[in-house]
Scaffold this active site. Sequence first.
Site, PDB file in Angstrom:
ATOM      1  CB  CYS A  19      -0.873   0.220   1.225  1.00 52.06           C
ATOM      2  SG  CYS A  19      -1.972  -1.424   1.055  1.00 52.06           S
ATOM      3  CB  SER A  58      -4.437   1.437  -1.421  1.00 52.38           C
ATOM      4  OG  SER A  58      -5.543   0.955  -0.745  1.00 52.38           O
ATOM      5  N   GLY A  59      -4.920   4.082   0.813  1.00 51.04           N
ATOM      6  CA  GLY A  59      -5.050   4.368   2.266  1.00 51.04           C
ATOM      7  C   GLY A  59      -6.151   4.181   2.790  1.00 51.04           C
ATOM      8  CG  HIS A  77      -9.697   3.390   1.059  1.00 47.61           C
ATOM      9  ND1 HIS A  77      -8.657   3.518   0.178  1.00 47.61           N
ATOM     10  CD2 HIS A  77      -9.858   2.283   2.031  1.00 47.61           C
ATOM     11  CE1 HIS A  77      -8.007   2.241   0.620  1.00 47.61           C
ATOM     12  NE2 HIS A  77      -8.631   1.620   1.712  1.00 47.61           N
ATOM     13  CG  LEU A  78     -13.179   7.453   6.116  1.00 47.39           C
ATOM     14  CD1 LEU A  78     -14.227   8.645   6.222  1.00 47.39           C
ATOM     15  CD2 LEU A  78     -12.602   6.671   7.510  1.00 47.39           C
TER      16      LEU A  78
END
Length: 264
Positions: free
Chosen positions: A146, A167-168, A207-208
Site C-alpha cells: 500500500c 491505497s490508504g 478511503h474510509l
Amino acid sequence: MKPYLDLLQHVLEHGAEKSDRTGTGTRSVFGWQMRFDLNDGFPLVTTKKLHLRSIIHELLWFLQGDTNIGYLSDNQVRIWDEWADDNGDLGPVYGKQWRRWTGPDGVEIDQMQWLVDEIKRNPDSRRLVISAWNVGELPQMALMPCHSLFQFYVVNGKLSCQLYQRSGDIFLGVPFNIASYALLTHMVAQATGLGVGDFVHTLGDAHLYSNHFDQARKQLTRTPRALPTLRLNPEVTDLFAFRFEDIAIEGYDPHPAIKAPVAV
C-alpha cells in the site's frame, strides 16, 4: 494533526462511494497530500490512542528485511496476522523489497543500505528513492504494498521524506503510516548526520471503509492535543542497529482508542 482530520472530514463529506477488494465498500477520494514539519513535534494522532508498540516493532521488522510474523508475534504485535500463512510467512513483502530486492538477473539489492550510503555521498541526489512495488514478485505477496514508494530530500542540513501510498485506509492504516514514516525519517537522519525537515504524505486512493464512518465521525468531535516528542538513543548511528529500547515517545496524551474492524 489538523491535516489528518481535514482528510477524514473531506472524505466523509465529499468522497465517492466505491466497491473494493474486501467487499466492505468505501467512500474515497483520489489524490491527497498532507505535510508535517517534524520539528513541530512527532506526528502521532491524538484524537484516538494508537498502539505505539505495533508502529515501532513493525518498522524495525521491515528494516531487518523480515517477512515472517514470528518477530511481531513474539512482541505482541498482531497487525499482520490475518495475511500470514500457516508458517507465518507473508511472501516477499516490504522487508524483502527494502533489503533484498531481486532484479531480473537474480542479484539482490539492499535498497536501504544503498540509500544511507548515497545520502552521505551525494545529498543533492534526486534519486534517493526506495520502492516496494516489485512487479515481478507482486503475485507472491500476501498483500501488495500500500505504501509503495518513498523519496528523501536534503536541504540546509535537514532530511525530508515524501511517501506515495497507492491505497490508504484512512481510519486504521493512515495514522500508523504517518507515524512509521516520520519515525523512519528521524532514524535515517540520525544515521546520516542530518536534522529533520518535513514528512510529506501523498495518497492515491484515500478511503474510509463503510464500517468506519461512525468511528470517523466520533473522532472528529474530539479536540486535538499537543503532539508528543520523539527521542532516539543518540549513540545509535547505524540505521539497522536500532532496537525497540532505543526509541521513546514522550508526552503522548491521546483521547481513548476507538475500535474498528480490519477489512481483509
